[in-house]
Design a protein around this motif. Structure first.
Motif, short mmCIF file in Angstrom:
data_model
loop_
_atom_site.label_atom_id
_atom_site.label_comp_id
_atom_site.label_asym_id
_atom_site.label_seq_id
_atom_site.Cartn_x
_atom_site.Cartn_y
_atom_site.Cartn_z
N LEU A 62 0.83 -1.20 0.00
CA LEU A 62 0.00 0.00 0.00
C LEU A 62 0.87 1.25 0.00
CD1 LEU A 62 -2.66 1.56 0.31
CD2 LEU A 62 -2.55 1.12 2.77
N ASN A 63 1.91 1.27 0.84
CA ASN A 63 2.81 2.42 0.87
C ASN A 63 3.47 2.65 -0.49
OD1 ASN A 63 2.32 2.95 3.59
ND2 ASN A 63 3.99 1.66 4.28
N GLN A 64 3.94 1.58 -1.11
CA GLN A 64 4.60 1.71 -2.41
C GLN A 64 3.64 2.24 -3.46
OE1 GLN A 64 6.01 -2.32 -2.94
NE2 GLN A 64 7.95 -1.93 -1.90
N PHE A 65 2.40 1.74 -3.42
CA PHE A 65 1.39 2.21 -4.36
C PHE A 65 1.12 3.70 -4.17
CE2 PHE A 65 -3.17 3.10 -5.05
CZ PHE A 65 -3.25 2.87 -6.41
N LEU A 66 0.96 4.13 -2.93
CA LEU A 66 0.68 5.53 -2.66
C LEU A 66 1.88 6.42 -3.01
CD1 LEU A 66 -1.26 5.26 0.73
CD2 LEU A 66 -2.20 5.65 -1.56
N ASN A 67 3.08 5.97 -2.69
CA ASN A 67 4.28 6.76 -3.03
C ASN A 67 4.44 6.92 -4.54
OD1 ASN A 67 5.27 7.35 -0.41
ND2 ASN A 67 6.13 5.31 -0.22
N ALA A 68 4.03 5.91 -5.29
CA ALA A 68 4.12 5.98 -6.75
C ALA A 68 3.03 6.87 -7.35
CB ALA A 68 4.04 4.58 -7.36
N ASN A 69 2.04 7.23 -6.51
CA ASN A 69 0.91 8.03 -7.01
C ASN A 69 0.82 9.40 -6.35
OD1 ASN A 69 -1.09 6.48 -8.97
ND2 ASN A 69 -0.20 4.98 -7.59
N GLY A 70 1.95 9.93 -5.92
CA GLY A 70 1.96 11.31 -5.49
C GLY A 70 1.71 11.55 -4.02
N TYR A 71 1.95 10.54 -3.17
CA TYR A 71 1.82 10.72 -1.73
C TYR A 71 3.16 10.41 -1.06
CZ TYR A 71 -3.11 10.86 -2.81
OH TYR A 71 -4.31 11.21 -3.35
N ILE A 72 3.30 10.82 0.18
CA ILE A 72 4.50 10.52 0.95
C ILE A 72 4.05 9.59 2.07
CG2 ILE A 72 6.44 11.47 2.25
CD1 ILE A 72 5.84 14.17 0.89
N ALA A 73 4.06 8.29 1.77
CA ALA A 73 3.51 7.30 2.69
C ALA A 73 4.60 6.55 3.43
CB ALA A 73 2.63 6.31 1.92
N GLN A 74 4.37 6.34 4.72
CA GLN A 74 5.30 5.55 5.52
C GLN A 74 4.53 4.83 6.61
OE1 GLN A 74 7.54 9.11 7.05
NE2 GLN A 74 7.11 8.21 9.07
N SER A 75 5.13 3.75 7.13
CA SER A 75 4.48 2.97 8.18
C SER A 75 4.58 3.68 9.52
CB SER A 75 5.10 1.58 8.26
OG SER A 75 4.41 0.79 9.20
N TRP A 76 3.91 3.13 10.52
CA TRP A 76 3.87 3.78 11.83
C TRP A 76 5.18 3.69 12.58
CZ3 TRP A 76 0.66 0.76 16.03
CH2 TRP A 76 1.10 -0.56 16.08
N GLY A 77 6.07 2.76 12.19
CA GLY A 77 7.40 2.68 12.79
C GLY A 77 7.48 1.92 14.09
N LEU A 78 6.43 1.20 14.46
CA LEU A 78 6.44 0.46 15.73
C LEU A 78 6.50 -1.05 15.53
CD1 LEU A 78 3.85 2.47 17.87
CD2 LEU A 78 6.32 2.74 17.75
N GLY A 79 6.79 -1.50 14.33
CA GLY A 79 6.89 -2.93 14.08
C GLY A 79 5.54 -3.62 14.09
N VAL A 80 5.51 -4.84 14.63
CA VAL A 80 4.28 -5.64 14.67
C VAL A 80 3.25 -5.00 15.60
CG1 VAL A 80 3.31 -7.89 15.28
CG2 VAL A 80 5.54 -7.76 14.16
N ASN A 81 2.00 -4.98 15.17
CA ASN A 81 0.92 -4.49 16.02
C ASN A 81 0.51 -5.61 16.97
OD1 ASN A 81 -1.45 -3.57 17.17
ND2 ASN A 81 -2.27 -2.71 15.28
N ARG A 82 0.88 -5.47 18.23
CA ARG A 82 0.62 -6.51 19.23
C ARG A 82 -0.60 -6.21 20.09
NH1 ARG A 82 4.88 -9.95 19.30
NH2 ARG A 82 6.80 -9.23 18.33
N GLY A 83 -1.40 -5.23 19.68
CA GLY A 83 -2.59 -4.92 20.44
C GLY A 83 -2.27 -4.09 21.67
N ILE A 84 -3.28 -3.92 22.54
CA ILE A 84 -3.08 -3.15 23.77
C ILE A 84 -3.50 -3.99 24.98
CG2 ILE A 84 -3.30 -0.89 22.71
CD1 ILE A 84 -6.19 -0.83 23.64
N ARG A 85 -2.77 -3.82 26.08
CA ARG A 85 -3.05 -4.57 27.30
C ARG A 85 -4.13 -3.90 28.14
NH1 ARG A 85 2.45 -4.30 26.80
NH2 ARG A 85 2.57 -2.59 28.30
N ASP A 86 -4.07 -2.57 28.20
CA ASP A 86 -5.02 -1.82 29.01
C ASP A 86 -4.99 -0.37 28.53
OD1 ASP A 86 -2.64 -0.72 30.13
OD2 ASP A 86 -2.64 -2.31 31.64
#
Length: 287
Positions: A62-86
Motif C-alpha cells: 500500500l505504501n509503495q502504491f501511494l508513493n508511486a501516485n503522489g503521496y508521501i507514505a510511511q508505516s507507523w514505525g512500531l513494528g508488529v501491532n501486538r494490540g493493547i493490554r489496558d
C-alpha cells in the motif's frame, strides 16, 4: 463454542487464502492501477497502521502504491501491532504515535492522513480524536467502528489470539473502557472518516466495521463515509479495488467532499461489473 471456534477457524483460513489471491491481482494489475488512480500532489504525508499481529511489511504494498501516485507514505514505525493490554498502554502508545504524527505534519507543513487496517484503524481514529490539528483524515480498512457487540462480531480465533498476545480478554478491555466512560466508537470531531468494509470479511463482521447510521447523519463538520467492497479482511491492504478507493479518498477535497463513485473507474460495458465489487455504492443500500 467449539463449533463456533471451528467455523471461525475455517473462515480465517479462507480469508488468508483469498488475501493471497488479492496480492497476486495487485501485482498483475499494478500498471493499470497506477494509471487509473487519482494522484496526490507529492506533498501529502500518509501514515499507515497495520492490523493486529500484522508487521509493518504487511502494508508495504500500500505504501509503495501511494508513493508511486503522489503521496508521501510511511508505516507507523512500531513494528508488529501486538494490540493493547489496558488503557494505560493505550495512553503510552498514543503519546509515541502522536509525536510521530506531529513531526510528520511539521516536516511536510500539512496534516497527516492516517490509513489503518483492522486494529490499526481503531488506533488511527483514536489518534485523530487526540490530535485533530495534525490529522487530515482517517481511512479504515475492516476496522471495528463501534464496540457495543464487538466480542460477538469478531472472529473467535482472532479474539483468542488477542488474549494470548495481550493477556487480556477483549471483553475485559471493553469493560475497562466503559468504566472510564470513554466512547471509542465516536468518530473524531472535525476529521473526515472513511470506513472501507466487506460483507465477506472473515475477521470482523460488516455490522461492526460500518460507521453507524447515527454518525453518518451528522456530517456538517466533517465527512463520514462507508464504502463496501467485495474483498477479504487480511487482503484489504493489497486488494486493487481497495487501493483505488484509498487513493480516491485521499485526493478528495475535505471541504467539498463528494462521495466515492466507482463508475469514475469503470466506463462503458464494464460499468455493470462494478455492481459486483462495489455493491453499496451502486444500489439503494448505499450508506
Amino acid at each position: 463454542m467449539p463449533f463456533q471456534a471451528g467455523l471461525d477457524l475455517l473462515r480465517l483460513q479462507g480469508d488468508v487464502i483469498w488475501a493471497g489471491a488479492e496480492f497476486t491481482a495487485k501485482v498483475v494489475s499494478e500498471p493499470l492501477l497506477r494509471m487509473l488512480a487519482r494522484k496526490g500532489d507529492g506533498k501529502t504525508p500518509v501514515m499507515t497502521l497495520p492490523g493486529f499481529t500484522g508487521p509493518e511489511v504487511s502494508l508495504q504494498p500500500l505504501n509503495q502504491f501511494l508513493n508511486a501516485n503522489g503521496y508521501i507514505a510511511q508505516s507507523w514505525g512500531l513494528g508488529v501491532n501486538r494490540g493493547i493490554r489496558d488503557m494505560a498502554h493505550m495512553e503510552n502508545l498514543s503519546a509515541v504515535l502522536g509525536e510521530r504524527i506531529k513531526e510528520m505534519a511539521e516536516r511536510h507543513e500539512r496534516p497527516v492522513a492516517l490509513v489503518g487496517q483492522s486494529l490499526g484503524g481503531v488506533f488511527a481514529r483514536e489518534l485523530a480524536r487526540r490530535f485533530p490539528e495534525h490529522v487530515d483524515r482517517v481511512i479504515t480498512l475492516g476496522s471495528p467502528a463501534h464496540f457495543g457487540e464487538a466480542p460477538k462480531n469478531v472472529n473467535v480465533m482472532v479474539a483468542r489470539v488477542m488474549a494470548l498476545y495481550t493477556g487480556r480478554a477483549v471483553e475485559d478491555l471493553l469493560r475497562e473502557v466503559h468504566e472510564l466512560n470513554l466512547n471509542i466508537s465516536e468518530p473524531p470531531a472535525g476529521v473526515p472518516l472513511v470506513s472501507i468494509y466487506s460483507l465477506y470479511d472473515g475477521v470482523a463482521s460488516a455490522a461492526t466495521t460500518r460507521i453507524p447510521q447515527r454518525y453518518l447523519k451528522n456530517q456538517h463538520k466533517a465527512a463520514r463515509e462507508n464504502i463496501e467492497i467485495v474483498c477479504s479482511h487480511c487482503g484489504m491492504g493489497v486488494n486493487p479495488l481497495v487501493l483505488l478507493a484509498v487513493a480516491d479518498r485521499l485526493a478528495e477535497d475535505k471541504k467539498n467532499w463528494v462521495p466515492f463513485d466507482p463508475l469514475n473507474y469503470a466506463a462503458g460495458p464494464i460499468s455493470h461489473a462494478s455492481r459486483w465489487f462495489y455493491p453499496s455504492r451502486l444500489s439503494p443500500r448505499a450508506a
